[in-house]
Design an enzyme around this catalytic site. Structure first.
Site, PDB file in Angstrom:
ATOM      1  N   ARG A   1      42.448  39.607  35.039  1.00  0.00           N
ATOM      2  CA  ARG A   1      42.455  38.963  36.255  1.00  0.00           C
ATOM      3  C   ARG A   1      41.648  37.658  36.184  1.00  0.00           C
ATOM      4  O   ARG A   1      41.888  36.604  36.678  1.00  0.00           O
ATOM      5  CB  ARG A   1      42.240  39.743  37.372  1.00  0.00           C
ATOM      6  CG  ARG A   1      43.381  40.694  37.741  1.00  0.00           C
ATOM      7  CD  ARG A   1      43.170  41.765  38.901  1.00  0.00           C
ATOM      8  NE  ARG A   1      43.066  40.960  40.199  1.00  0.00           N
ATOM      9  CZ  ARG A   1      42.889  41.467  41.393  1.00  0.00           C
ATOM     10  NH1 ARG A   1      42.282  42.604  41.571  1.00  0.00           N
ATOM     11  NH2 ARG A   1      43.113  40.634  42.319  1.00  0.00           N
TER      12      ARG A   1
ATOM     13  N   CYS B   1      34.937  39.359  43.991  1.00  0.00           N
ATOM     14  CA  CYS B   1      36.033  40.153  43.377  1.00  0.00           C
ATOM     15  C   CYS B   1      37.410  39.514  43.916  1.00  0.00           C
ATOM     16  O   CYS B   1      37.581  38.131  44.024  1.00  0.00           O
ATOM     17  CB  CYS B   1      36.013  41.588  43.409  1.00  0.00           C
ATOM     18  SG  CYS B   1      35.712  42.056  45.275  1.00  0.00           S
TER      19      CYS B   1
END
Length: 275
Positions: A180, A235
């Site tokens: 990611r 995040c």
């Protein structure tokens, strides 16, 4: 300071009237699962706090997928659980670490510095064959006087100044898994990639089967970072960055902030660049 408590300490102290326990069990895949697990079995004396209903606010145009909760409502819930700004509080989840760390950060933000995370979570507690119950506790209402620690929270504008290179004394840490971070896949958010300039320290590398790795190992994980620099962790939505925040504190880093809105907030501003 070490904010991680082992199950042996809690076993000795869970009946202490000055100690409060909070179950933060949650599943991002099944939002009802955490409450169901709590209703089935939990540590005696534990109150339940839901990630989306209690530890996050309503989703808007900005703020990310798990924005800061309404603090008045959150404090009211804390008071109902018998928690004030000086209560010793132990938070746990099923062993993932992220949900308990989210609660821990929120209480730190409100000024309670006597909040800890149970190492290994409920899974570790069960492995010790320690007592559990389905009974929901009731407490005398406390009076929580918040003392907001603004130094723990990074704004989008502050993150942008670091990303743009205007503030070279600060470090951005992306806590998501490498794929990611690299933008190779994005299963949740509308855009793939990372905030420009961020380094990658996946949050789960700080844990081993739900238990936090020792402080020396955490120091090794972050060995390339100057302790005098201010660190901003993020995040996808400010949840899994919390264990990295906790690991950094355990490793002795003092200047740590959480970008609560994280990548999901960052991409809500069209002008923000993505790497």
């Amino acid at each position: 300071m070490n904010y991680i408590i082992d199950k042996e300490w809690l076993l000795k102290n869970f009946k202490d009237p000055h100690v409060r326990i909070v179950d933060c069990s949650f599943s991002l895949a099944d939002p009802k699962k955490g409450r169901q697990e709590y209703d089935q079995n939990h540590i005696p004396g534990a109150s339940y706090f839901d990630l989306e209903k209690d530890l996050s606010g309503e989703i808007g145009e900005h703020g990310g997928r798990h924005p800061l909760p309404n603090l008045h409502e959150f404090i009211e819930k804390l008071e109902q659980a018998g928690i004030n700004e000086s209560t010793t509080v132990i938070a746990y989840d099923q062993g993932e670490g992220a949900f308990a760390a989210r609660f821990w950060w929120l209480l730190q933000y409100l000024g309670n510095e006597k909040v800890f995370v149970l190492d290994g979570g409920f899974k570790g507690w069960n492995e010790g064959d320690y007592p559990v119950t389905s009974e929901v506790p009731a407490f005398n209402k406390a009076a929580f006087k918040p003392n907001i620690n603004h130094d723990l929270l990074a704004s989008m504008e502050e993150v942008r100044s670091v990303s743009d290179g205007q503030d070279s004394n600060k470090i951005l840490i992306d806590s998501r898994e490498e794929r990611r971070y690299l933008g190779l896949e994005e299963p949740i958010d509308k855009k793939a990639g990372r905030i420009p300039g961020a380094i990658n320290k996946p949050w789960f590398e700080g844990l081993d089967a739900g238990f936090y790795k020792p402080a020396e190992v955490q120091k090794q994980r972050f060995s390339g970072i100057n302790p005098s620099n201010e660190i901003i962790v993020y995040c996808g939505s400010g949840v899994t960055a919390a264990p990295n925040y906790l690991a950094l504190k355990a490793a002795g880093f003092e200047k740590v902030k959480l970008y609560l809105g994280s990548f999901s907030d960052w991409i809500s501003y069209p002008e923000n660049k993505i790497e």
